[in-house]
Scaffold this motif. Structure first.
Motif, PDB file in Angstrom:
ATOM      1  N   ASP A  42      16.951 -16.308 -11.612  1.00  0.00           N
ATOM      2  CA  ASP A  42      18.057 -17.142 -12.087  1.00  0.00           C
ATOM      3  C   ASP A  42      17.665 -17.983 -13.299  1.00  0.00           C
ATOM      4  N   GLY A  43      16.916 -17.370 -14.213  1.00  0.00           N
ATOM      5  CA  GLY A  43      16.489 -18.076 -15.412  1.00  0.00           C
ATOM      6  C   GLY A  43      15.016 -18.426 -15.361  1.00  0.00           C
ATOM      7  N   PHE A  44      14.511 -18.875 -16.491  1.00  0.00           N
ATOM      8  CA  PHE A  44      13.092 -19.209 -16.605  1.00  0.00           C
ATOM      9  C   PHE A  44      12.920 -20.158 -17.772  1.00  0.00           C
ATOM     10  N   GLY A  45      11.717 -20.682 -17.888  1.00  0.00           N
ATOM     11  CA  GLY A  45      11.409 -21.527 -19.044  1.00  0.00           C
ATOM     12  C   GLY A  45       9.921 -21.713 -19.185  1.00  0.00           C
ATOM     13  N   VAL A  46       9.514 -22.039 -20.397  1.00  0.00           N
ATOM     14  CA  VAL A  46       8.127 -22.398 -20.660  1.00  0.00           C
ATOM     15  C   VAL A  46       8.125 -23.547 -21.657  1.00  0.00           C
ATOM     16  N   GLY A  47       7.310 -24.542 -21.399  1.00  0.00           N
ATOM     17  CA  GLY A  47       7.131 -25.666 -22.312  1.00  0.00           C
ATOM     18  C   GLY A  47       5.667 -25.778 -22.659  1.00  0.00           C
ATOM     19  N   ILE A  56       2.448 -35.316 -39.106  1.00  0.00           N
ATOM     20  CA  ILE A  56       1.375 -35.980 -39.840  1.00  0.00           C
ATOM     21  C   ILE A  56       0.814 -37.171 -39.075  1.00  0.00           C
ATOM     22  N   ASP A  57       1.622 -37.750 -38.174  1.00  0.00           N
ATOM     23  CA  ASP A  57       1.159 -38.909 -37.409  1.00  0.00           C
ATOM     24  C   ASP A  57       0.440 -38.499 -36.119  1.00  0.00           C
ATOM     25  N   GLY A  58       0.228 -37.184 -35.942  1.00  0.00           N
ATOM     26  CA  GLY A  58      -0.512 -36.722 -34.773  1.00  0.00           C
ATOM     27  C   GLY A  58       0.327 -36.557 -33.529  1.00  0.00           C
ATOM     28  N   ALA A  59       1.656 -36.538 -33.650  1.00  0.00           N
ATOM     29  CA  ALA A  59       2.530 -36.397 -32.492  1.00  0.00           C
ATOM     30  C   ALA A  59       2.322 -35.038 -31.826  1.00  0.00           C
ATOM     31  N   THR A  60       2.433 -35.022 -30.511  1.00  0.00           N
ATOM     32  CA  THR A  60       2.240 -33.788 -29.763  1.00  0.00           C
ATOM     33  C   THR A  60       3.414 -33.515 -28.834  1.00  0.00           C
ATOM     34  N   ASP A  61       4.637 -33.792 -29.279  1.00  0.00           N
ATOM     35  CA  ASP A  61       5.801 -33.486 -28.455  1.00  0.00           C
ATOM     36  C   ASP A  61       5.858 -31.989 -28.197  1.00  0.00           C
ATOM     37  N   PRO A  62       6.230 -31.587 -26.998  1.00  0.00           N
ATOM     38  CA  PRO A  62       6.188 -30.171 -26.637  1.00  0.00           C
ATOM     39  C   PRO A  62       7.380 -29.389 -27.191  1.00  0.00           C
ATOM     40  N   SER A 197       3.724 -33.548 -17.209  1.00  0.00           N
ATOM     41  CA  SER A 197       2.664 -33.775 -18.197  1.00  0.00           C
ATOM     42  C   SER A 197       3.176 -34.633 -19.338  1.00  0.00           C
ATOM     43  N   ASP A 198       2.231 -35.388 -19.942  1.00  0.00           N
ATOM     44  CA  ASP A 198       2.519 -36.166 -21.141  1.00  0.00           C
ATOM     45  C   ASP A 198       1.840 -35.567 -22.372  1.00  0.00           C
ATOM     46  N   GLY A 199       1.237 -34.382 -22.217  1.00  0.00           N
ATOM     47  CA  GLY A 199       0.572 -33.723 -23.324  1.00  0.00           C
ATOM     48  C   GLY A 199      -0.936 -33.861 -23.312  1.00  0.00           C
ATOM     49  N   SER A 200      -1.450 -34.833 -22.578  1.00  0.00           N
ATOM     50  CA  SER A 200      -2.899 -34.979 -22.462  1.00  0.00           C
ATOM     51  C   SER A 200      -3.362 -34.910 -21.007  1.00  0.00           C
TER      52      SER A 200
END
Length: 283
Positions: A42-47, A56-62, A197-200
């Protein structure tokens, strides 16, 4: 219900876990062994978080890719998994518990730098939905796009302080759901395994009101696996920080998988991983 996996460690192509293992997540979408349903179509996803910061500011938003069809037949997912390399990603295959099959109901859900996915359900969710939704902070409410209990749990956790204290916020969310259910006479309110997760850092929660939670496993330390399987080329390539969390094991490699204990959560982070008791906090 659903199946999911979360990876943190040396950057790898998504296909290394989505497609290549003997019992990969894509295989589980048709042949789940430990879920309520055998098929999760019934659907899927990947982040995923980028290997290098995009800004340039080092952001790591998914980044997030979600679709409503079954994962096993999606050519775009196959192409993406072959090309995208990431040190931290979450992937989910969905079996709906009653809400619509639509893109906004597919996991993982994203808010800023945060990713969230869930396997399980809030029992009698239509009966509880209004009281639960009214608790979401007003500035957060417009960001809710879908109709699932899973996404509403995410925004309740954000309301209860997820960005400052992940375990505490999830404990307050679970306690609030159980309190609302008790007011409505709904037993066994909550069933959940959650990846966030927050990316780290990466957290994984296993809990149910009835203390009979859905399956969840974490990989043994790479150091221990190398000792058990010295001929494995894959184990030689990844760092000792590498961890995988899964709804069910990706293969039958002896010694590779450990069950997350009932009513517990794990934290994966650089330097030291840990497991803690999970205790819902009633309002």
């Amino acid at each position: 219900m659903c199946r999911w996996l979360a990876y943190s460690g040396s950057p790898i192509m998504l296909e290394e876990l989505l497609y290549k293992p003997a019992h990969s997540l894509i295989d589980q979408s048709r042949h789940a062994r430990m879920g309520v349903e055998t098929t999760n179509g019934d659907g899927f996803g990947v982040g995923w978080y980028p290997d290098e910061p995009r800004d340039i500011d080092g952001a790591t938003d998914p980044a997030v890719f979600r679709a409503v069809g079954p994962a096993w037949s999606d050519r775009n997912l196959h192409e993406l998994a072959h090309c995208v390399r990431s040190p931290l990603f979450l992937a989910h295959i969905r079996a709906s518990t009653g809400t619509a099959v639509q893109q906004t109901n597919c996991h993982p859900f994203r808010y800023g730098q945060w990713l969230w996915m869930h396997n399980g359900a809030i029992h009698d969710f239509p009966k509880l939905k209004r009281d639960l939704a009214l608790e979401v902070a007003a500035p957060l409410y417009p960001s809710i796009e879908g109709s699932t209990d899973s996404e509403l749990m995410f925004y309740l956790a954000l309301t209860f302080g997820l960005r400052d204290d992940v375990p505490g916020a999830v404990e307050r969310m679970a306690g609030f759901v159980e309190a609302v259910a008790a007011r409505h006479g709904v037993p066994n309110a909550l069933q959940m395994t959650v990846g966030v997760s927050d990316g780290s850092r990466l957290w994984a929660f296993r809990y149910s009101t009835e203390r009979a939670s859905r399956s969840l496993f974490f990989s043994t330390s790479v150091h221990a696996l190398r000792a058990l399987h010295p001929d494995s080329t894959v184990l030689r390539r990844v760092s000792e920080e590498t961890r995988i969390i899964v709804s069910e094991p990706l293969g039958d490699l002896p010694g590779a998988w450990n069950p997350v204990p009932e009513s517990c959560y794990g934290l994966v982070q650089e330097g030291h991983d840990s497991i803690h008791v999970f205790r819902p906090v009633r309002p």
